[in-house]
Design a protein around this motif. Structure first.
Motif, PDB file in Angstrom:
ATOM      1  N   GLY A 171       0.681  -1.110  -0.057  1.00 46.86           N
ATOM      2  CA  GLY A 171       0.110   0.036   0.194  1.00 46.86           C
ATOM      3  C   GLY A 171       0.859   1.275   0.098  1.00 46.86           C
ATOM      4  N   TYR A 172       1.918   1.203   0.754  1.00 44.55           N
ATOM      5  CA  TYR A 172       2.728   2.517   1.073  1.00 44.55           C
ATOM      6  C   TYR A 172       3.315   3.226  -0.477  1.00 44.55           C
ATOM      7  N   PRO A 173       3.976   2.220  -1.335  1.00 41.21           N
ATOM      8  CA  PRO A 173       4.437   2.668  -2.489  1.00 41.21           C
ATOM      9  C   PRO A 173       3.252   3.318  -3.472  1.00 41.21           C
ATOM     10  N   ILE A 174       2.212   2.513  -3.537  1.00 34.75           N
ATOM     11  CA  ILE A 174       1.043   2.937  -4.267  1.00 34.75           C
ATOM     12  C   ILE A 174       0.385   4.384  -3.834  1.00 34.75           C
ATOM     13  N   ALA A 175       0.205   4.477  -2.537  1.00 36.56           N
ATOM     14  CA  ALA A 175      -0.410   5.683  -2.012  1.00 36.56           C
ATOM     15  C   ALA A 175       0.602   6.884  -2.066  1.00 36.56           C
ATOM     16  N   SER A 176       1.988   6.450  -1.921  1.00 31.63           N
ATOM     17  CA  SER A 176       2.837   7.521  -1.946  1.00 31.63           C
ATOM     18  C   SER A 176       2.951   8.217  -3.660  1.00 31.63           C
ATOM     19  N   ALA A 177       2.893   7.428  -4.494  1.00 26.75           N
ATOM     20  CA  ALA A 177       3.075   7.526  -5.915  1.00 26.75           C
ATOM     21  C   ALA A 177       1.918   8.545  -6.265  1.00 26.75           C
ATOM     22  N   SER A 178       0.731   7.846  -5.956  1.00 26.25           N
ATOM     23  CA  SER A 178      -0.620   8.826  -6.104  1.00 26.25           C
ATOM     24  C   SER A 178      -0.746  10.285  -5.467  1.00 26.25           C
ATOM     25  N   VAL A 179      -0.052  10.194  -4.278  1.00 22.91           N
ATOM     26  CA  VAL A 179      -0.169  11.459  -3.787  1.00 22.91           C
ATOM     27  C   VAL A 179       1.040  12.237  -4.330  1.00 22.91           C
ATOM     28  N   GLY A 180       2.021  11.832  -5.022  1.00 21.38           N
ATOM     29  CA  GLY A 180       2.992  12.558  -5.789  1.00 21.38           C
ATOM     30  C   GLY A 180       2.586  13.077  -7.152  1.00 21.38           C
TER      31      GLY A 180
END
Ligand code: ZN
Length: 256
Positions: A171-180
């Motif tokens: 979840g974290y990489p996906i969430a941070s990518a979308s936040v970016g």
């Protein structure tokens, strides 16, 4: 309304605004230009008159106004929604390049940000659902030490921890990518433009950040090199509102 316009012009000249020059009298001196006052306050009617005159003069081989001015008049007319400005590919007067109009397509930015929001939602839940599960389990364990009702558990405490870890790793990489990506949308002030390829006439799209203008793309149909150039006009009547207009220039036609 031709009489109206000339009436208006004579009133303007009376008010010490540079006068409209009568063509027939001054034909020997070459083309003359209608004076419309500052572009910002010029009426649609006057601009259309100037535009028609400038275009006619250009095609007769005697350009009346410089490219830049022509562009600005055209832009202003476009913001009025005038029927005189054309949309099909045409030639730039000075640059001798082919271009077509591009306009903002806010629905595409909306669609793009919705997709990223969905992905963000997925990433966040991948992070949080296992944590929530672990917490409820711990809570349940603490209050149901009898273990009668919850005798059959899906996970042991260890696999519960692994579940949390796995959720965070996914979840974290996906969430941070979308936040970016969402922040990029916001920071770059992304504008979706749609226009037609001046070479093949197919519809082309581009997401262009305000700091990346001009923006090069390749036509997805004929593979020509295209360049999106964009102008942003801040609305005078409604502050904070803007109106985006662009052009698609043909840089290099596709090799056949
Ligand atoms: Zn094309």
């Amino acid at each position: 309304s031709g009489a109206n316009i000339s009436d208006q012009f004579s009133r303007w000249s009376a008010a010490a605004v540079p006068a409209v020059i009568n063509h027939s009298r001054l034909r020997a001196e070459g083309p003359s230009c209608l004076f419309v006052g500052p572009l910002e306050t010029a009426t649609q009617e006057n601009l259309e008159a100037l535009y028609r005159q400038a275009r006619k003069a250009y095609y007769s081989g005697q350009p009346l106004i410089v490219d830049d001015m022509f562009d600005r008049v055209e832009l202003k007319l476009r913001s009025y929604g005038s029927k005189y400005v054309v949309k099909y590919p045409r030639c730039s007067l000075r640059r001798h390049s082919t271009y077509a109009d591009a306009e903002e397509d806010p629905s595409q930015v909306f669609a793009l940000s919705s997709v990223w929001l969905l992905i963000l939602g997925f990433g966040t839940s991948a992070c949080l659902v296992p944590v929530a599960y672990a917490i409820t389990r711990a809570y349940r364990d603490a209050f149901n030490s009898s273990g009668v009702f919850y005798a059959v558990e899906l996970f042991s405490p260890l696999s519960c921890m692994l579940f949390v870890l796995f959720g965070a790793m996914v979840g974290y990489p996906i969430a941070s990518a979308s936040v970016g990506a969402l922040r990029g949308l916001w920071v770059n002030d992304l504008v979706a433009l749609k226009g037609i390829c001046p070479h093949c006439g197919e519809e082309v799209y581009a997401f262009v950040g305000s700091k990346q203008w001009p923006h090069r793309v390749e036509c997805h149909v004929c593979k020509s090199s295209l360049e999106f150039r964009t102008k942003v006009v801040e609305s005078v009547s409604a502050p904070g509102k803007r109106w985006v207009y662009g052009r698609v220039y043909l840089i290099r036609a596709a090799k056949r």
